[in-house]
Scaffold this motif. Structure first.
Motif, PDB file in Angstrom:
ATOM      1  N   ALA A  49      -9.237   0.368  -4.472  1.00 33.37           N
ATOM      2  CA  ALA A  49      -9.465   0.804  -3.465  1.00 33.37           C
ATOM      3  C   ALA A  49     -10.370   0.438  -2.162  1.00 33.37           C
ATOM      4  O   ALA A  49     -10.574   0.846  -0.754  1.00 33.37           O
ATOM      5  N   GLY A  50     -10.135  -0.822  -2.821  1.00 31.73           N
ATOM      6  CA  GLY A  50     -11.269  -1.085  -1.171  1.00 31.73           C
ATOM      7  C   GLY A  50     -10.006  -2.435  -0.531  1.00 31.73           C
ATOM      8  O   GLY A  50     -10.436  -3.274   0.870  1.00 31.73           O
ATOM      9  N   TRP A  51      -8.711  -2.019  -0.876  1.00 34.43           N
ATOM     10  CA  TRP A  51      -7.765  -3.236  -0.032  1.00 34.43           C
ATOM     11  C   TRP A  51      -7.891  -3.536   1.680  1.00 34.43           C
ATOM     12  O   TRP A  51      -7.595  -4.010   2.088  1.00 34.43           O
ATOM     13  N   ARG A  52      -7.434  -1.933   1.980  1.00 36.47           N
ATOM     14  CA  ARG A  52      -7.632  -2.335   2.881  1.00 36.47           C
ATOM     15  C   ARG A  52      -8.511  -2.813   4.090  1.00 36.47           C
ATOM     16  O   ARG A  52      -8.267  -3.256   5.342  1.00 36.47           O
ATOM     17  N   ALA A  53      -9.960  -2.434   3.283  1.00 37.83           N
ATOM     18  CA  ALA A  53     -10.575  -3.303   4.020  1.00 37.83           C
ATOM     19  C   ALA A  53     -10.499  -4.739   4.096  1.00 37.83           C
ATOM     20  O   ALA A  53     -10.965  -5.468   5.262  1.00 37.83           O
TER      21      ALA A  53
END
Length: 340
Positions: free
Chosen positions: A242-246
């Motif tokens: 869920a926080g991969w792109r960040a």
């Protein structure tokens, strides 16, 4: 007054004398047959008669008595793993046990959870094994090796990251695995690489050097490396995705195929395109990785065969004064598929 074989068969613990009477042979012949003594020629009908008598009476040779006669046991002690092990290592352990059994060794697995190196060596020595094959779960020390040999172990073999003085060693340099994965990701253009670090206890002996291998490969190309702690469960994998792109990661080494597949599924569910946004590489080259879409790129590891290790055990037992052998393991190569 002598007893008939029928009366003897009623005993709770039948003896070799009972087998000899029922088969009509001497106790020495029973011993030769049941211990597979090759130096004495015994006809096949006699061997069959002895085996049938032993089976009828429920007789099995006494291991301790056989050890006293031989001057050593035939027991090879394998400390059990107290960390999760994957299919690759499970297959290796099974091959090793089968190969040792074919060489007429008795394989005993010993639970060593909670024991430090010296306490483990003392516990193993109490069983008087002829050989110990330590698979790296408990770190043997030179003093532990000496203790085992004083207790009668003719061979001590370690499988781990480094050789222990006095032991035969199969050295598994886990940094090579990470290095191969890191080099491949760099060559695919990745410059921000995540490395999965399993949170299951005990796996640090594999994961930390693999991380170091990725870092060494990344540094040469000016790439950054980010450790990614992960439990082998769906929920933490989904949270990580869920926080991969960040995080800005464009490549990830999944520690092994199982963790890589867990994370890749979570990334896909989160809308991360594989390999367009993030290239994924595992390790162990499991069949299941070839069935995924996209198919998983992986590091193929050339493990020593269980038969080869069993033969090393046998050589060391037969010649305990031989110079300890050292063999480098984990020759690794990338298997490039669709996920990278």
């Amino acid at each position: 007054m002598s007893q008939s074989p029928e009366q003897s068969a009623g005993r709770s613990v039948p003896t070799s004398a009972d087998v000899a009477r029922l088969a009509g042979v001497s106790r020495a012949t029973v011993s030769y047959v049941l211990n597979n003594t090759a130096a004495v020629r015994i006809s096949e009908p006699t061997r069959r008669r002895v085996r049938e008598a032993a089976e009828e009476l429920g007789y099995v040779p006494h291991a301790a008595a056989r050890s006293l006669r031989a001057g050593h046991s035939r027991m090879v002690l394998l400390p059990t793993a107290h960390v999760p092990i994957g299919p690759l290592y499970s297959r290796f352990f099974n091959e090793l046990q089968w190969a040792l059994r074919r060489l007429d060794y008795t394989v005993v697995q010993y639970g060593s959870v909670g024991l430090d190196a010296d306490a483990a060596a003392r516990a193993w020595a109490e069983l008087r094994p002829v050989a110990v094959v330590s698979l790296g779960q408990v770190g043997l020390t030179p003093s532990g090796v000496r203790l085992l040999k004083r207790a009668g172990a003719r061979a001590v073999i370690t499988v781990g990251p480094e050789q222990v003085a006095g032991s035969h060693a199969l050295v598994m340099d886990q940094t090579r695995v990470g290095g191969v994965a890191g080099t491949h990701l760099v060559e695919r253009g990745c410059r921000a690489i995540g490395v999965v670090m399993p949170e299951e206890p005990g796996l640090e002996m594999f994961s930390v050097p693999r991380l170091e291998g990725v870092r060494a490969a990344a540094e040469k190309a000016g790439a950054t490396v980010v450790p990614l702690p992960l439990r082998y469960e769906e929920e933490p994998a989904n949270e990580l995705a869920a926080g991969w792109r960040a995080r800005g990661l464009d490549g990830v080494f999944g520690y092994n195929d199982e963790y890589a597949m867990l994370l890749m599924r979570a990334l896909q569910d989160a809308g991360i395109a594989i390999p367009e946004e993030t290239a994924v590489v595992g390790s162990d080259d499991l069949v299941l990785g070839r069935l995924l879409r996209p198919r998983l790129s992986t590091v193929h590891i050339d493990m020593v065969l269980g038969q080869e290790l069993a033969e090393l055990v046998d050589r060391a037992v037969r010649d305990p004064e031989t110079t300890p052998e050292r063999q480098e393991l984990l020759a690794s190569r990338i298997v490039h598929r669709e996920s990278s």
